[in-house]
Design a protein around this motif. Sequence first.
Motif, PDB file in Angstrom:
ATOM      1  N   TYR A 183       0.843  -1.204   0.000  1.00 12.52           N
ATOM      2  CA  TYR A 183       0.000   0.000   0.000  1.00 12.52           C
ATOM      3  C   TYR A 183       0.875   1.250   0.000  1.00 12.52           C
ATOM      4  CZ  TYR A 183      -3.097   3.690   1.524  1.00 12.52           C
ATOM      5  OH  TYR A 183      -3.773   4.892   1.615  1.00 12.52           O
ATOM      6  N   ARG A 184       1.890   1.270   0.867  1.00 14.47           N
ATOM      7  CA  ARG A 184       2.799   2.432   0.929  1.00 14.47           C
ATOM      8  C   ARG A 184       3.506   2.629  -0.411  1.00 14.47           C
ATOM      9  NH1 ARG A 184       4.260   0.044   5.718  1.00 14.47           N
ATOM     10  NH2 ARG A 184       6.386  -0.348   4.988  1.00 14.47           N
ATOM     11  N   ALA A 185       3.890   1.537  -1.058  1.00 15.71           N
ATOM     12  CA  ALA A 185       4.542   1.631  -2.369  1.00 15.71           C
ATOM     13  C   ALA A 185       3.598   2.253  -3.389  1.00 15.71           C
ATOM     14  CB  ALA A 185       5.002   0.250  -2.837  1.00 15.71           C
ATOM     15  N   ARG A 186       2.329   1.842  -3.401  1.00 14.24           N
ATOM     16  CA  ARG A 186       1.362   2.411  -4.353  1.00 14.24           C
ATOM     17  C   ARG A 186       1.208   3.906  -4.142  1.00 14.24           C
ATOM     18  NH1 ARG A 186      -0.899  -2.511  -3.103  1.00 14.24           N
ATOM     19  NH2 ARG A 186      -2.486  -1.696  -1.685  1.00 14.24           N
ATOM     20  N   VAL A 187       1.126   4.336  -2.890  1.00 13.18           N
ATOM     21  CA  VAL A 187       1.001   5.764  -2.589  1.00 13.18           C
ATOM     22  C   VAL A 187       2.239   6.516  -3.073  1.00 13.18           C
ATOM     23  CG1 VAL A 187       0.878   7.456  -0.695  1.00 13.18           C
ATOM     24  CG2 VAL A 187      -0.600   5.434  -0.669  1.00 13.18           C
ATOM     25  N   ARG A 188       3.425   5.976  -2.790  1.00 15.00           N
ATOM     26  CA  ARG A 188       4.687   6.617  -3.219  1.00 15.00           C
ATOM     27  C   ARG A 188       4.771   6.712  -4.735  1.00 15.00           C
ATOM     28  NH1 ARG A 188       9.525   7.347  -0.703  1.00 15.00           N
ATOM     29  NH2 ARG A 188      10.677   6.466  -2.444  1.00 15.00           N
ATOM     30  N   ILE A 189       4.468   5.624  -5.405  1.00 16.58           N
ATOM     31  CA  ILE A 189       4.556   5.611  -6.868  1.00 16.58           C
ATOM     32  C   ILE A 189       3.612   6.654  -7.451  1.00 16.58           C
ATOM     33  CG2 ILE A 189       4.147   4.250  -8.962  1.00 16.58           C
ATOM     34  CD1 ILE A 189       4.903   1.751  -7.177  1.00 16.58           C
ATOM     35  N   LYS A 190       2.363   6.665  -7.003  1.00 19.86           N
ATOM     36  CA  LYS A 190       1.384   7.624  -7.529  1.00 19.86           C
ATOM     37  C   LYS A 190       1.832   9.066  -7.313  1.00 19.86           C
ATOM     38  CE  LYS A 190      -2.672   4.690  -6.976  1.00 19.86           C
ATOM     39  NZ  LYS A 190      -3.914   4.470  -6.200  1.00 19.86           N
ATOM     40  N   SER A 191       2.516   9.330  -6.213  1.00 17.68           N
ATOM     41  CA  SER A 191       2.938  10.708  -5.934  1.00 17.68           C
ATOM     42  C   SER A 191       4.165  11.121  -6.759  1.00 17.68           C
ATOM     43  CB  SER A 191       3.228  10.889  -4.436  1.00 17.68           C
ATOM     44  OG  SER A 191       4.414  10.223  -4.067  1.00 17.68           O
TER      45      SER A 191
END
Length: 138
Positions: free
Chosen positions: A96-104
């Motif tokens: 989940y943290r990776a998805r948030v980082r990637i999107k940002s």
Amino acid sequence: TGQCLFVARRSVVTKFFHYPSGAKKPVYGLYELSQLISYPREVIICESMLDALTCWVYGSYAVALNGLGNDLQFMQLNKMPCRKFILATDNDDAGYRARVRIKSHIRNKIVTEYELPRAKKDINDLTLEEFIHLREIF
């Protein structure tokens, strides 16, 4: 350029990857994509090399971050000549943290994600049938 940068190991007991001290992890699979006759319009982004390889075996182009993403990887992803990324990070807190980082960090691309079945941790746990029927969410 297709050169070997380092050798990663994975424990069969803990399933953790081990990288050489100080290794700068680029996007895994980027070179292989550059060797295709035409660059794919969409690319799946996974956390681990094994997940990316599973996607390739199942007929989809994928790369791996070997973690949650770093500045070098975000620069490489933004330079990729594809139109769309589908996020397929692990079905856990780190994923989940990776998805948030990637999107940002991704600019000028369509970014969606796969919804993994609750009982499955990552892409590598899926059968071909389950992979084919993954639901893409926006």
